[in-house]
Write a protein that holds these residues in place. Structure first.
Motif, short mmCIF file in Angstrom:
data_model
loop_
_atom_site.label_atom_id
_atom_site.label_comp_id
_atom_site.label_asym_id
_atom_site.label_seq_id
_atom_site.Cartn_x
_atom_site.Cartn_y
_atom_site.Cartn_z
N LEU A 39 47.50 37.45 64.53
CA LEU A 39 48.29 37.83 65.70
C LEU A 39 49.71 38.12 65.27
O LEU A 39 50.20 37.57 64.29
CB LEU A 39 48.30 36.71 66.74
N LYS A 40 50.38 38.98 66.01
CA LYS A 40 51.79 39.24 65.73
C LYS A 40 52.59 38.95 67.00
O LYS A 40 52.18 39.34 68.10
CB LYS A 40 52.02 40.69 65.31
N ALA A 41 53.74 38.29 66.81
CA ALA A 41 54.68 38.08 67.91
C ALA A 41 54.00 37.54 69.18
O ALA A 41 54.29 37.97 70.30
CB ALA A 41 55.42 39.37 68.23
N GLY A 73 38.24 42.06 54.68
CA GLY A 73 39.56 42.22 55.29
C GLY A 73 39.92 43.70 55.26
O GLY A 73 39.06 44.56 55.16
N GLY A 74 41.22 43.98 55.32
CA GLY A 74 41.59 45.39 55.31
C GLY A 74 43.07 45.58 55.05
O GLY A 74 43.73 44.69 54.51
N GLY A 75 43.57 46.69 55.63
CA GLY A 75 42.96 47.52 56.67
C GLY A 75 42.36 46.66 57.80
O GLY A 75 42.72 45.53 57.98
N GLU A 76 41.47 47.24 58.50
CA GLU A 76 40.82 46.52 59.58
C GLU A 76 39.30 46.62 59.40
O GLU A 76 38.71 47.70 59.53
CB GLU A 76 41.27 47.09 60.93
N GLY A 127 41.47 51.77 56.04
CA GLY A 127 41.70 52.26 57.40
C GLY A 127 42.03 51.13 58.35
O GLY A 127 41.69 49.97 58.12
N CYS A 128 42.75 51.48 59.41
CA CYS A 128 43.14 50.46 60.40
C CYS A 128 43.34 51.13 61.75
O CYS A 128 43.68 52.31 61.83
CB CYS A 128 44.42 49.75 59.96
N ASN A 129 43.14 50.36 62.81
CA ASN A 129 43.34 50.88 64.16
C ASN A 129 44.71 50.49 64.73
O ASN A 129 45.00 50.79 65.88
CB ASN A 129 42.22 50.41 65.09
N LEU A 130 45.54 49.79 63.94
CA LEU A 130 46.92 49.53 64.34
C LEU A 130 47.85 50.25 63.36
O LEU A 130 47.43 50.73 62.32
CB LEU A 130 47.22 48.02 64.32
N LYS A 131 49.11 50.28 63.72
CA LYS A 131 50.10 50.93 62.86
C LYS A 131 51.35 50.06 62.81
O LYS A 131 52.41 50.44 63.30
CB LYS A 131 50.41 52.33 63.42
N CYS A 132 51.18 48.87 62.20
CA CYS A 132 52.28 47.90 62.18
C CYS A 132 53.40 48.42 61.28
O CYS A 132 53.14 48.82 60.14
CB CYS A 132 51.79 46.57 61.64
N GLU A 133 54.61 48.32 61.76
CA GLU A 133 55.71 48.85 60.95
C GLU A 133 56.00 47.99 59.74
O GLU A 133 56.67 48.42 58.81
CB GLU A 133 56.97 49.02 61.80
N PHE A 134 55.47 46.76 59.71
CA PHE A 134 55.70 45.88 58.57
C PHE A 134 54.47 45.80 57.66
O PHE A 134 54.39 44.93 56.79
CB PHE A 134 56.03 44.47 59.07
N CYS A 135 53.50 46.70 57.84
CA CYS A 135 52.26 46.65 57.06
C CYS A 135 52.55 46.74 55.55
O CYS A 135 53.36 47.53 55.11
CB CYS A 135 51.35 47.80 57.47
N ILE A 136 51.84 45.92 54.80
CA ILE A 136 52.07 45.87 53.35
C ILE A 136 51.25 46.95 52.62
O ILE A 136 51.54 47.28 51.47
CB ILE A 136 51.75 44.47 52.80
N THR A 189 40.59 39.88 60.50
CA THR A 189 40.75 40.99 61.42
C THR A 189 42.07 40.89 62.18
O THR A 189 42.64 39.80 62.32
CB THR A 189 39.58 41.00 62.43
N ASN A 190 42.53 42.03 62.68
CA ASN A 190 43.68 41.99 63.58
C ASN A 190 43.22 41.67 65.01
O ASN A 190 44.04 41.53 65.91
CB ASN A 190 44.48 43.30 63.54
N GLY A 191 41.92 41.61 65.23
CA GLY A 191 41.36 41.21 66.51
C GLY A 191 41.26 42.34 67.53
O GLY A 191 40.68 42.17 68.60
S1 SF4 Z 1 49.41 44.94 58.99
FE1 SF4 Z 1 47.18 44.78 59.16
S2 SF4 Z 1 46.77 45.31 61.30
FE2 SF4 Z 1 48.82 46.08 60.84
S3 SF4 Z 1 48.54 48.23 60.19
FE3 SF4 Z 1 48.53 46.93 58.33
S4 SF4 Z 1 46.35 46.50 57.97
FE4 SF4 Z 1 46.53 47.20 60.10
#
Ligand code: SF4
Length: 236
Positions: free
Chosen positions: A109-111, A57-60, A13-22, A86-88
């Protein structure tokens, strides 16, 4: 952590939705499956004597704050080192709780915390809580390591980067370890994104990172460095 035995646990699970998430790649490729939930006490107790450090790690990981604290508290009793990745993006209260039990924190951090980028690409309107959380961890004696992921064709703003590095030097300290890395992608895009991330040639990404590293050093971040670009991902 060099020379230490470490177990790293990825929480779902994660609280962000990064478009480049692996993570969607790994799920589609079958690398993530059959996840079993193990109680925090068992997770630690079963590894006493076989690890020197436990990382989440995660996820978050911070969305599982009580679980992480229970495990890290137990680690402390056994003399096991603790690492949080963490994504912080968390509340100040969550950061304060986690900081009491965590020795090392890696914040991705991103960008350069660009507000509009976070809104468009990561799905949150304000990355401000990330700065606040980083400060809480630093003020509570955690070793804070920041990574900043970027790519010249996705985001390129030297002014914002200068502001970020100035903030790090001022609020977290100029000795803060700061890693610059490329946004990398596998071959299968996650369902919510497009194809643009694939197109940056590796040499261009390397030159971009080196230019940003120079800025970080000029802004007094003595422990800034570049993460090597993977030879397996992206175009040559
Ligand atoms: S890249 Fe990291 S912070 Fe972003 S959605 Fe995926 S797990 Fe969450």
């Amino acid at each position: 952590m060099r020379g230490k035995r470490m177990a790293e646990v990825y929480l779902p699970g994660c609280n962000l939705k990064c478009e480049f998430c692996i993570a969607p790649f790994l799920i589609r490729l079958g690398e993530i499956r059959g996840i079993q939930w193990v109680g925090a006490a068992d997770l630690v107790d079963e590894r006493v004597g076989s690890i020197d450090a436990l990382g989440f790690g995660g996820g978050e990981a911070s969305i599982h704050v009580d679980y992480v604290i229970e495990a890290f508290s137990r680690c402390r009793d056994y003399g096991i080192d603790t690492i949080l990745e963490t994504n912080g993006y968390m509340t100040k209260r969550t950061a304060e709780k986690l900081a009491k039990y965590t020795a090392h924190v890696g914040i991705g951090l991103k960008a350069s915390l660009d507000k509009s980028y976070y809104k468009e690409k990561l799905g949150v309107t304000d990355p401000g809580p990330i700065r606040e959380a980083a400060k809480v961890f630093a003020e509570n004696g955690c070793e804070v390591v920041l990574t900043n992921l970027t790519d010249p064709n996705l985001w390129n703003d030297t002014q914002a980067f200068q502001a970020l590095t100035t903030w790090i030097a001022h609020d977290l300290g100029s000795e803060t370890r700061f890693a610059l890395g490329p946004l990398e992608r596998g071959e299968i895009p996650p369902p919510w994104t497009d194809e643009r991330i694939h197109i940056t040639p590796r040499e261009q990404r390397r030159a971009h990172l080196e230019a940003y590293l120079k800025i970080a050093k000029e802004n007094a971040l003595s422990n800034a460095f570049c993460i090597p670009i993977s030879p397996r991902v992206g175009r040559q």
